[in-house]
Design a protein around this motif. Structure first.
Motif, short mmCIF file in Angstrom:
data_model
loop_
_atom_site.label_atom_id
_atom_site.label_comp_id
_atom_site.label_asym_id
_atom_site.label_seq_id
_atom_site.Cartn_x
_atom_site.Cartn_y
_atom_site.Cartn_z
N GLY A 259 -15.58 -13.94 -38.56
CA GLY A 259 -15.47 -13.93 -40.01
C GLY A 259 -16.61 -13.15 -40.65
N THR A 260 -17.81 -13.33 -40.11
CA THR A 260 -18.98 -12.58 -40.60
C THR A 260 -18.81 -11.08 -40.35
N LEU A 261 -18.36 -10.73 -39.15
CA LEU A 261 -18.17 -9.31 -38.81
C LEU A 261 -17.08 -8.68 -39.68
N PHE A 262 -16.04 -9.45 -40.00
CA PHE A 262 -14.96 -8.93 -40.86
C PHE A 262 -15.48 -8.66 -42.27
N ARG A 263 -16.28 -9.59 -42.80
CA ARG A 263 -16.83 -9.40 -44.15
C ARG A 263 -17.79 -8.22 -44.20
N GLU A 264 -18.46 -7.97 -43.08
CA GLU A 264 -19.37 -6.82 -43.01
C GLU A 264 -18.63 -5.52 -42.68
N GLU A 265 -17.29 -5.61 -42.58
CA GLU A 265 -16.43 -4.46 -42.31
C GLU A 265 -16.75 -3.78 -40.99
N LYS A 266 -17.15 -4.60 -40.00
CA LYS A 266 -17.43 -4.07 -38.67
C LYS A 266 -16.23 -4.23 -37.74
N ILE A 267 -15.32 -5.14 -38.10
CA ILE A 267 -14.13 -5.33 -37.28
C ILE A 267 -12.91 -5.50 -38.18
N VAL A 268 -11.75 -5.34 -37.57
CA VAL A 268 -10.48 -5.66 -38.20
C VAL A 268 -9.84 -6.77 -37.39
N ILE A 269 -9.35 -7.81 -38.08
CA ILE A 269 -8.69 -8.91 -37.40
C ILE A 269 -7.19 -8.69 -37.46
#
Length: 277
Positions: A259-269
């Motif tokens: 969730g943190t990585l998604f908010r930082e736009e580092k990953i796509v879920i």
């Protein structure tokens, strides 16, 4: 009142015997003492430990025990007589460990691992060495590599069973050259792995990175993601045991990290996993 636990109370009246307290959970109890020992005023709100005196009457104290009802502890035997052992738990009145709740012969000065409970028949607060039924079997919040506090409660030549963070249980395998461990010994340790049936294997030294993350940081997830070519087939649909096996952490922790990585736009879920941006 919550016998054997810390209670919030209000000073109701002051007498030569001490202070009568009105407990937040209902009822009243005496806090023995006079103004030479401590000074309280009517209406004052305090926290007290409620237990029973030598005549089994509820009584309060400002002292804090080493363990409350519902908790594990490593305690020292102060006395053994014809009815059982008495343990030092930080109060004037020792904690009773009946013979029927013991696992072996105890002597003065021994350390033992116990669970504190209210005896259903007598209503007294007692200790038991028969702790296994009180251990939490749900280890989902633990992860491989985690540093934990250990308390040895069963010792054999091949292994030592330990309380883990005074809540769970784990097994430490004995290897040549290891220092001898005794019941009641406490030490830091590390979670080495989880067996197929969910049991914890312990180590006294941190484990290295061998295909399993030993960190809960988002950077560690990104490293594993990059090593896999930018895609991992894990997400909300993945069962907790798979997450624990692949990442060395609980599913709850894994979801927080992605969730943190998604908010930082580092990953796509996606529906089938997570992909690096």
């Amino acid at each position: 009142m919550e016998l054997g636990r810390i209670n919030r109370a209000r000073v109701e009246s002051i007498t030569p015997q001490g202070y009568y307290l009105e407990l937040e959970t209902g009822g009243s109890v005496l806090l023995p003492g006079n103004r030479n020992k401590f000074t309280l005023v009517e209406g004052e709100i305090i926290d007290v430990f409620v237990y029973t005196d030598s005549e089994d009457r509820p009584i309060a104290t400002l002292d804090k025990p080493l363990a409350q009802v519902g908790e594990f502890a490593v305690l020292t035997v102060k006395e053994v007589n014809r009815v059982g052992a008495f343990l030092d738990w930080g109060l004037n009145k020792d904690l009773f460990l009946p013979f029927k709740q013991q696992l072996g012969e105890l002597q003065k000065g021994d350390r033992c691992v116990v669970f504190v409970l209210e005896d259903e028949k007598s209503g007294r607060i007692i200790a038991t060495e028969k702790i296994k039924s009180f251990i939490d079997p749900d280890t989902n919040d633990l992860h491989i590599g985690q540093r934990v506090e250990l308390a040895a409660y069963e010792v054999t030549p091949d292994y030592v069973d330990c309380l883990v963070d005074y809540r769970y249980t784990g097994r430490l395998m004995m290897t040549p050259g290891m220092e001898r461990i005794y019941i009641g010994d406490t030490m830091p340790g590390f979670i080495q792995r989880f067996t197929s049936d969910g049991k914890i294997t312990l180590n006294l030294t941190p484990i290295g990175y061998k295909g399993v993350m030993k960190s809960e940081s988002p950077n560690a997830v990104m490293q594993k993601l990059e090593a896999a070519g930018g895609f991992l087939p894990y997400g909300d649909h993945t069962d907790p045991e798979t997450i624990r096996r692949e990442f060395g952490m609980s599913k709850k922790t894994f979801k927080k990290i992605i969730g943190t990585l998604f908010r930082e736009e580092k990953i796509v879920i996606t529906e089938d996993g997570i992909r690096a941006v």
